[in-house]
Design a protein around this motif. Sequence first.
Motif, short mmCIF file in Angstrom:
data_model
loop_
_atom_site.label_atom_id
_atom_site.label_comp_id
_atom_site.label_asym_id
_atom_site.label_seq_id
_atom_site.Cartn_x
_atom_site.Cartn_y
_atom_site.Cartn_z
N TYR A 27 0.83 -1.20 0.00
CA TYR A 27 0.00 0.00 0.00
C TYR A 27 0.87 1.25 0.00
O TYR A 27 1.98 1.27 0.52
CB TYR A 27 -0.95 0.00 1.21
CG TYR A 27 -0.30 -0.25 2.54
CD1 TYR A 27 -0.01 0.79 3.42
CD2 TYR A 27 0.02 -1.55 2.96
CE1 TYR A 27 0.58 0.57 4.65
CE2 TYR A 27 0.61 -1.79 4.19
CZ TYR A 27 0.88 -0.73 5.03
OH TYR A 27 1.47 -0.96 6.25
N ASN A 133 -17.04 -1.63 -5.95
CA ASN A 133 -16.63 -0.34 -5.40
C ASN A 133 -16.68 -0.43 -3.88
O ASN A 133 -17.61 -1.02 -3.31
CB ASN A 133 -17.56 0.79 -5.86
CG ASN A 133 -17.49 1.02 -7.35
OD1 ASN A 133 -16.41 1.04 -7.94
ND2 ASN A 133 -18.64 1.17 -7.98
N ARG A 137 -13.21 3.76 -3.86
CA ARG A 137 -12.26 3.19 -4.82
C ARG A 137 -12.93 2.11 -5.65
O ARG A 137 -13.86 1.43 -5.18
CB ARG A 137 -11.04 2.59 -4.09
CG ARG A 137 -10.19 3.58 -3.31
CD ARG A 137 -9.05 2.87 -2.60
NE ARG A 137 -8.25 3.76 -1.79
CZ ARG A 137 -7.21 4.48 -2.22
NH1 ARG A 137 -6.85 4.38 -3.48
NH2 ARG A 137 -6.54 5.26 -1.41
N ASN A 138 -12.41 1.92 -6.85
CA ASN A 138 -12.81 0.80 -7.70
C ASN A 138 -11.83 -0.35 -7.47
O ASN A 138 -10.61 -0.14 -7.48
CB ASN A 138 -12.81 1.20 -9.18
CG ASN A 138 -13.76 2.34 -9.46
OD1 ASN A 138 -14.88 2.37 -8.96
ND2 ASN A 138 -13.31 3.30 -10.26
N TRP A 139 -12.37 -1.56 -7.28
CA TRP A 139 -11.53 -2.71 -6.94
C TRP A 139 -11.70 -3.81 -7.99
O TRP A 139 -12.82 -4.09 -8.44
CB TRP A 139 -11.90 -3.26 -5.57
CG TRP A 139 -11.60 -2.30 -4.45
CD1 TRP A 139 -12.42 -1.32 -3.96
CD2 TRP A 139 -10.38 -2.22 -3.72
NE1 TRP A 139 -11.79 -0.64 -2.95
CE2 TRP A 139 -10.53 -1.17 -2.77
CE3 TRP A 139 -9.18 -2.93 -3.73
CZ2 TRP A 139 -9.53 -0.82 -1.88
CZ3 TRP A 139 -8.18 -2.59 -2.84
CH2 TRP A 139 -8.36 -1.54 -1.93
N ASP A 168 -6.92 -1.97 -5.98
CA ASP A 168 -7.75 -0.87 -6.47
C ASP A 168 -7.23 -0.40 -7.82
O ASP A 168 -6.09 -0.69 -8.20
CB ASP A 168 -7.79 0.26 -5.45
CG ASP A 168 -6.48 1.02 -5.37
OD1 ASP A 168 -6.48 2.23 -5.61
OD2 ASP A 168 -5.44 0.38 -5.06
N SER A 169 -8.05 0.34 -8.54
CA SER A 169 -7.72 0.74 -9.91
C SER A 169 -6.55 1.72 -9.97
O SER A 169 -5.92 1.86 -11.02
CB SER A 169 -8.94 1.35 -10.59
OG SER A 169 -9.45 2.45 -9.84
N ASN A 170 -6.26 2.39 -8.85
CA ASN A 170 -5.10 3.29 -8.81
C ASN A 170 -3.81 2.57 -8.42
O ASN A 170 -2.75 3.18 -8.38
CB ASN A 170 -5.35 4.42 -7.81
CG ASN A 170 -6.43 5.37 -8.25
OD1 ASN A 170 -6.64 5.58 -9.45
ND2 ASN A 170 -7.13 5.96 -7.29
N ASP A 172 -2.99 1.61 -5.54
CA ASP A 172 -2.50 2.10 -4.25
C ASP A 172 -2.48 1.00 -3.20
O ASP A 172 -1.66 1.02 -2.29
CB ASP A 172 -3.38 3.25 -3.75
CG ASP A 172 -3.19 4.54 -4.55
OD1 ASP A 172 -2.12 4.69 -5.16
OD2 ASP A 172 -4.11 5.37 -4.55
N ASN A 251 -3.41 9.05 2.13
CA ASN A 251 -4.00 8.20 1.10
C ASN A 251 -4.63 6.96 1.76
O ASN A 251 -4.18 5.84 1.54
CB ASN A 251 -2.93 7.80 0.09
CG ASN A 251 -3.52 7.06 -1.10
OD1 ASN A 251 -4.65 7.30 -1.51
ND2 ASN A 251 -2.74 6.13 -1.65
N LEU A 255 -11.08 6.13 0.98
CA LEU A 255 -10.94 7.51 0.54
C LEU A 255 -12.18 8.35 0.87
O LEU A 255 -12.08 9.56 1.10
CB LEU A 255 -10.69 7.56 -0.96
CG LEU A 255 -9.23 7.55 -1.42
CD1 LEU A 255 -9.16 7.57 -2.95
CD2 LEU A 255 -8.43 8.72 -0.86
#
Length: 262
Positions: A27, A133, A137-139, A168-170, A172, A251, A255
Amino acid sequence: MKFIIFFLGISTFCFSQKLSFIYETKYKLNSENPDEVNSDKMILDLKDNISIFRDSVEKQADSSKLNNGKEIFKMGVENQFYVKKNLSQKRVEKVITYLRTDYLLPIEEILDWKITSEQKMIGKYQSQKAETNYGGRNWIAWFTTELPFSDGPYIFNGLPGLIVSIQDSNNDYSFNLIEVKKGGNLFDARTKTIKIDWTKYEALAKSYFNDPFNLNSRGWKTVTFTDPTGKTVDISVKNKEFQNNILQDNNPIELNHKVIYK
């Protein structure tokens, strides 16, 4: 949505036996330094639709606590991953430990999974893709019916098989299964808790930010400490250092519950 037969591979595992699933968790907390990645081994202990997800250090601390040993003293409130689940009752709860008190935070956000037809091998498991979601966040998850347990790392659950990988889509946060142990040890050392909601969680986080060493409640006005070089420093300097770290680690996994410090 493509449905999968849930009981595929059920002969391999018995629902009543204890199992431990070890995940490599990565993370990124510091948005100013996105290349800084934290990595921990976290454990999902499961038996009879009851599970606890925690990192390996916290599991050792729980064991020590049950045996009247040394406890780990938690400083901060944010970025804690300890989760209890009762799958049969569809109950998911985070445990936040702060100043030797355990707070129980129910997770009421519903996971609306969308299962796709996409499949691939992850390690030795044939896995299928699903998306949801959570926490703003999108997972993207991959689950396998070869491990027929509707559970997964952190708060994630509800798929027709164990989640072996999710991020997650970022990119992170990510959780990846690296080991399965039969005969795992499921025990709960955090049964005496105070129930809170996200508003109270934010209040706890801000209380820590404003007074990291909990000096106000002790009635202490000024405190000094000695650093490793022997230099005496006022506690306000250390407080500022802690506050800067909190502001940089901005972060959180949820979020939509990010604490705004002022």
